[in-house]
Scaffold this motif. Sequence first.
Motif, short mmCIF file in Angstrom:
data_model
loop_
_atom_site.label_atom_id
_atom_site.label_comp_id
_atom_site.label_asym_id
_atom_site.label_seq_id
_atom_site.Cartn_x
_atom_site.Cartn_y
_atom_site.Cartn_z
N MET A 1 0.83 -1.21 0.00
CA MET A 1 0.00 0.00 0.00
C MET A 1 0.87 1.26 0.00
SD MET A 1 -3.40 -0.83 2.17
CE MET A 1 -4.13 0.69 1.59
N ALA A 2 1.97 1.22 0.73
CA ALA A 2 2.87 2.38 0.76
C ALA A 2 3.49 2.58 -0.63
CB ALA A 2 3.96 2.18 1.81
N LEU A 3 3.90 1.51 -1.28
CA LEU A 3 4.48 1.61 -2.62
C LEU A 3 3.46 2.16 -3.62
CD1 LEU A 3 6.50 -1.71 -2.60
CD2 LEU A 3 7.48 0.59 -2.79
N LYS A 4 2.22 1.69 -3.54
CA LYS A 4 1.16 2.19 -4.43
C LYS A 4 0.89 3.67 -4.14
CE LYS A 4 -1.02 0.48 -7.12
NZ LYS A 4 -0.81 0.48 -8.56
N ALA A 5 0.86 4.04 -2.88
CA ALA A 5 0.62 5.44 -2.52
C ALA A 5 1.76 6.31 -3.06
CB ALA A 5 0.49 5.58 -1.01
N PHE A 6 2.99 5.82 -3.01
CA PHE A 6 4.12 6.56 -3.58
C PHE A 6 3.95 6.72 -5.08
CE2 PHE A 6 8.26 6.51 -5.68
CZ PHE A 6 8.82 7.67 -5.15
N GLN A 7 3.59 5.62 -5.76
CA GLN A 7 3.39 5.67 -7.21
C GLN A 7 2.29 6.66 -7.59
OE1 GLN A 7 3.02 1.27 -7.72
NE2 GLN A 7 4.28 1.65 -9.53
N ASN A 8 1.27 6.76 -6.76
CA ASN A 8 0.15 7.66 -7.04
C ASN A 8 0.43 9.10 -6.63
OD1 ASN A 8 -1.31 5.51 -8.03
ND2 ASN A 8 -2.45 5.19 -6.15
N GLY A 9 1.59 9.33 -5.99
CA GLY A 9 1.93 10.68 -5.56
C GLY A 9 1.35 11.05 -4.21
N ASP A 10 0.81 10.07 -3.48
CA ASP A 10 0.22 10.34 -2.18
C ASP A 10 1.26 10.34 -1.05
OD1 ASP A 10 -2.30 10.47 -3.35
OD2 ASP A 10 -2.65 8.33 -3.09
N LEU A 11 2.44 9.73 -1.29
CA LEU A 11 3.53 9.71 -0.32
C LEU A 11 4.80 10.23 -0.99
CD1 LEU A 11 3.42 6.22 1.51
CD2 LEU A 11 2.76 8.43 2.42
N SER A 12 5.61 10.94 -0.23
CA SER A 12 6.91 11.38 -0.73
C SER A 12 7.92 10.24 -0.57
CB SER A 12 7.40 12.60 0.06
OG SER A 12 7.73 12.21 1.39
N LEU A 13 9.09 10.41 -1.14
CA LEU A 13 10.14 9.40 -1.00
C LEU A 13 10.52 9.23 0.47
CD1 LEU A 13 12.13 7.49 -2.41
CD2 LEU A 13 13.71 9.41 -2.59
N GLY A 14 10.63 10.33 1.19
CA GLY A 14 10.96 10.25 2.61
C GLY A 14 9.88 9.54 3.42
N GLN A 15 8.62 9.83 3.12
CA GLN A 15 7.52 9.17 3.82
C GLN A 15 7.51 7.68 3.52
OE1 GLN A 15 4.51 11.73 2.13
NE2 GLN A 15 4.16 12.75 4.09
N LEU A 16 7.78 7.34 2.25
CA LEU A 16 7.83 5.92 1.89
C LEU A 16 8.92 5.22 2.67
CD1 LEU A 16 7.00 3.51 0.11
CD2 LEU A 16 8.62 4.35 -1.60
N GLY A 17 10.10 5.85 2.75
CA GLY A 17 11.21 5.26 3.49
C GLY A 17 10.85 5.01 4.95
N LYS A 18 10.13 5.96 5.57
CA LYS A 18 9.72 5.78 6.96
C LYS A 18 8.78 4.59 7.12
CE LYS A 18 10.23 10.43 8.79
NZ LYS A 18 9.55 11.59 9.37
N VAL A 19 7.81 4.47 6.21
CA VAL A 19 6.87 3.36 6.29
C VAL A 19 7.60 2.03 6.12
CG1 VAL A 19 4.92 2.23 5.15
CG2 VAL A 19 4.89 4.70 5.50
N LEU A 20 8.55 1.99 5.18
CA LEU A 20 9.28 0.75 4.90
C LEU A 20 10.38 0.48 5.92
CD1 LEU A 20 9.67 1.09 1.02
CD2 LEU A 20 7.96 -0.23 2.27
N GLY A 21 10.72 1.51 6.73
CA GLY A 21 11.80 1.34 7.70
C GLY A 21 13.17 1.30 7.03
N LYS A 22 13.31 2.06 5.93
CA LYS A 22 14.55 2.06 5.17
C LYS A 22 15.08 3.49 5.04
CE LYS A 22 13.27 -1.89 2.25
NZ LYS A 22 14.26 -2.84 2.75
N ASN A 23 16.40 3.60 4.87
CA ASN A 23 16.96 4.92 4.59
C ASN A 23 16.73 5.25 3.12
OD1 ASN A 23 19.01 3.71 3.01
ND2 ASN A 23 20.38 3.58 4.75
N LYS A 24 17.10 6.47 2.72
CA LYS A 24 16.83 6.92 1.34
C LYS A 24 17.50 6.02 0.31
CE LYS A 24 17.09 11.03 -1.57
NZ LYS A 24 17.49 12.43 -1.64
#
Length: 109
Positions: free
Chosen positions: A54-77
């Motif tokens: 869901m986080a990846l889809k939200a990123f693809q749709n422009g609903d999450l930024s790269l930084g927000q995606l990283g936080k959800v995934l627990g990964k650095n940039k």
Amino acid sequence: MNVIGIKELQTNPGKLSHLLQNNEYMLITRRGEPLGVALPFSHQLMENGLKNWMALKAFQNGDLSLGQLGKVLGKNKHATLELLGELNIPFADYDLQEDLQTLDELFAA
């Protein structure tokens, strides 16, 4: 995010089918309150888990930024960009033609 009310879903179930076939997800509501989420079945969903998918889809749709995606995934940039590359998900929405047109307009003035 696509949203559909339960009554509209009952009268127009094809709308849901169409979105699922196009690899989109949909929030289903009743009286404006979230009721559920409809997701298309995919190997990415099974491999990455629902939250990450869901986080990846939200990123693809422009609903999450790269930084927000990283936080959800627990990964650095760096790790987030690496994952996006592995999944063939573009991390930048870049239109070269638009930039070239802007440059042409600047130099024509």
